[in-house]
Design an enzyme around this catalytic site. Structure first.
Site, PDB file in Angstrom:
ATOM      1  N   GLY A  27      -0.039  12.692 -16.079  1.00  0.00           N
ATOM      2  CA  GLY A  27       0.375  11.630 -17.006  1.00  0.00           C
ATOM      3  C   GLY A  27      -0.301  10.311 -16.657  1.00  0.00           C
ATOM      4  O   GLY A  27      -1.131  10.237 -15.742  1.00  0.00           O
ATOM      5  N   ASN A  78       3.183  20.093 -16.990  1.00  0.00           N
ATOM      6  CA  ASN A  78       3.201  21.098 -18.066  1.00  0.00           C
ATOM      7  C   ASN A  78       2.358  20.655 -19.268  1.00  0.00           C
ATOM      8  O   ASN A  78       2.277  21.361 -20.265  1.00  0.00           O
ATOM      9  CB  ASN A  78       4.641  21.427 -18.498  1.00  0.00           C
ATOM     10  CG  ASN A  78       5.329  20.254 -19.167  1.00  0.00           C
ATOM     11  OD1 ASN A  78       4.738  19.183 -19.309  1.00  0.00           O
ATOM     12  ND2 ASN A  78       6.571  20.437 -19.583  1.00  0.00           N
ATOM     13  N   THR A 122       3.235  15.865 -22.380  1.00  0.00           N
ATOM     14  CA  THR A 122       2.754  14.522 -22.745  1.00  0.00           C
ATOM     15  C   THR A 122       1.621  14.083 -21.813  1.00  0.00           C
ATOM     16  O   THR A 122       0.960  13.095 -22.087  1.00  0.00           O
ATOM     17  CB  THR A 122       3.886  13.468 -22.705  1.00  0.00           C
ATOM     18  OG1 THR A 122       4.457  13.456 -21.393  1.00  0.00           O
ATOM     19  CG2 THR A 122       4.956  13.781 -23.725  1.00  0.00           C
ATOM     20  N   ASP A 174       6.010  23.970 -15.432  1.00  0.00           N
ATOM     21  CA  ASP A 174       7.139  23.182 -15.921  1.00  0.00           C
ATOM     22  C   ASP A 174       8.121  22.984 -14.769  1.00  0.00           C
ATOM     23  O   ASP A 174       8.661  23.952 -14.231  1.00  0.00           O
ATOM     24  CB  ASP A 174       7.807  23.930 -17.084  1.00  0.00           C
ATOM     25  CG  ASP A 174       8.868  23.082 -17.771  1.00  0.00           C
ATOM     26  OD1 ASP A 174       9.517  22.266 -17.075  1.00  0.00           O
ATOM     27  OD2 ASP A 174       9.054  23.247 -18.981  1.00  0.00           O
ATOM     28  N   VAL A 175       8.365  21.751 -14.432  1.00  0.00           N
ATOM     29  CA  VAL A 175       9.164  21.415 -13.241  1.00  0.00           C
ATOM     30  C   VAL A 175      10.658  21.737 -13.437  1.00  0.00           C
ATOM     31  O   VAL A 175      11.428  21.719 -12.484  1.00  0.00           O
ATOM     32  CB  VAL A 175       8.916  19.936 -12.855  1.00  0.00           C
ATOM     33  CG1 VAL A 175       9.571  18.987 -13.825  1.00  0.00           C
ATOM     34  CG2 VAL A 175       9.366  19.643 -11.447  1.00  0.00           C
ATOM     35  N   ALA A 192      10.853   8.599  -9.870  1.00  0.00           N
ATOM     36  CA  ALA A 192      10.440   7.594 -10.854  1.00  0.00           C
ATOM     37  C   ALA A 192      11.625   7.329 -11.767  1.00  0.00           C
ATOM     38  O   ALA A 192      11.934   8.112 -12.653  1.00  0.00           O
ATOM     39  CB  ALA A 192       9.259   8.112 -11.674  1.00  0.00           C
ATOM     40  N   TYR A 223      16.938   9.634 -22.636  1.00  0.00           N
ATOM     41  CA  TYR A 223      16.075   9.177 -21.541  1.00  0.00           C
ATOM     42  C   TYR A 223      16.900   8.402 -20.513  1.00  0.00           C
ATOM     43  O   TYR A 223      16.861   8.688 -19.318  1.00  0.00           O
ATOM     44  CB  TYR A 223      14.965   8.304 -22.105  1.00  0.00           C
ATOM     45  CG  TYR A 223      13.941   7.842 -21.100  1.00  0.00           C
ATOM     46  CD1 TYR A 223      13.098   8.755 -20.474  1.00  0.00           C
ATOM     47  CD2 TYR A 223      13.795   6.485 -20.792  1.00  0.00           C
ATOM     48  CE1 TYR A 223      12.131   8.323 -19.557  1.00  0.00           C
ATOM     49  CE2 TYR A 223      12.837   6.061 -19.888  1.00  0.00           C
ATOM     50  CZ  TYR A 223      12.005   6.979 -19.272  1.00  0.00           C
ATOM     51  OH  TYR A 223      11.054   6.537 -18.372  1.00  0.00           O
TER      52      TYR A 223
END
Ligand code: UDP
Length: 322
Positions: A14, A36, A39, A60-61, A118, A149
């Site tokens: 990212g 993954n 984005t 994918d985490v 993060a 989010y």
């Protein structure tokens, strides 16, 4: 500064993740970049494949996480991060903040690795305290469209503190304020990429609301330096990293147009639901604990970003995300 040597960066392809991969490689670390590519974009880390200490895992985490060998640090940066992304990917956003954080913490525990989350200024929601110190608990609408989010990140912070308190994992939490720089997606929908790509193409500049809402923009290199210092600190409680220089979005739009030498006109569009009216980091904690403060002023940061956006815009329309 440290004996740490092998890092896993989730969301490593990212915008922020790719800058972190670069920084850790530059410091002599071995870097496992996991993404993954929902984005993220492989082109963000393409140049790093030439380096033997760089490894890419397309994974994918939120699923079972396996990484062979030792890990000294895990930086959990995987997540959609732009309002239009998390509105379009609400379930994935909730999953990566909750399940993904749990998996990444579990891996940190298994490896005895230091963990850095993060987190975000969105934890403060539409703040009623201004500027926002880390001690402020926030004003978040849990059931609004941004809640996916905000609440995912708030849960991620709670989970991180639980692993710290219950399992004794050395954890760090960075609350990231608006950050900009090269490798933001042109169509990512955030203010800087929107305004800059519109200005460069002579398209109308889409200011939401009347543009009186404020934000404080931090250049990516300053953010990365703050994260590097926080990882090496002993502070487990959240730390704000951002640039306190606050302005209205209308001022910001005008600044971008002027810098691009564009003749684009400003147009006004509806304000998204729950769009925070103000935002400015209180960075006294980072100054005192990490001896950190931003070094790159807006003009300089915007010029560096403009070089990247010019090249991308002249390369043609951005590839679709999926
Ligand atoms: N914004 C805008 N026009 C755009 C994109 C964003 O006016 O095309 C506004 C948005 O409503 C918000 C601010 O710019 O008030 C910053 O938005 P961004 O999506 O960059 O990040 P946020 O701070 O909302 O997470």
């Amino acid at each position: 500064m440290s004996k740490l040597k092998r890092v896993l960066i989730t969301g490593g392809a990212g915008f922020l993740g790719s800058h972190l991969c670069e920084r850790f490689l530059g410091e002599g670390w071995e870097v496992i970049c996991m993404d993954n590519l929902l984005t993220g974009d492989i082109s963000n880390v393409e140049a790093l494949f030439a380096e033997s200490r760089f490894h890419f895992e397309h994974r994918d985490v939120t699923e079972y996480l396996h990484v062979g060998g030792d890990l000294d640090a895990i930086l959990h940066f995987a997540s959609p991060a732009s309002p239009i992304d998390y509105l379009e990917l609400p379930i994935q956003t909730l999953k990566v903040g909750s399940l993904g954080t749990h998996k990444a913490l579990g891996l940190a525990r298994a490896k005895g690795a230091r963990f850095l989350l993060a987190s975000t200024s969105e934890c403060y929601g539409d703040p009623q305290v201004h500027p926002q110190p880390e001690s402020y608990w926030g004003n978040v609408n849990p059931v609004g469209p941004r809640g996916v989010y905000d609440e995912a990140k708030r849960f991620a912070e709670a989970m991180t503190m639980a692993y710290h308190r219950f399992h004794g994992i050395p954890t760090r939490i960075v609350r990231i304020f608006n950050t900009y720089g090269p490798r933001m997606r042109l169509a990512d929908g955030r203010a800087l990429p929107a305004f800059m790509s519109q200005a460069l193409q002579g398209l109308p500049i889409t200011v939401f609301g009347d543009g009186s809402q404020t934000r404080s923009f931090c250049y990516v290199d300053d953010l990365v330096e703050g994260i590097w210092r926080l990882l090496h600190s002993e502070e487990a409680e959240p730390v704000n990293i951002g640039n306190p220089s606050e302005m209205t979005i209308l001022e910001f739009a005008r600044k971008v147009v002027e810098l691009c030498g564009s003749s684009s006109e400003i147009t006004f569009e509806p304000l998204p639901v729950d769009d925070p009216k103000v935002r400015q980091p209180d960075i006294r904690k980072a100054q005192a604990l990490l001896d950190w403060e931003p070094q790159v002023d807006l003009e300089t940061g915007l010029r560096r970003t403009l070089d990247y956006f010019r090249a991308r815009v002249s390369a043609g329309p951005p590839p679709s995300r999926r």
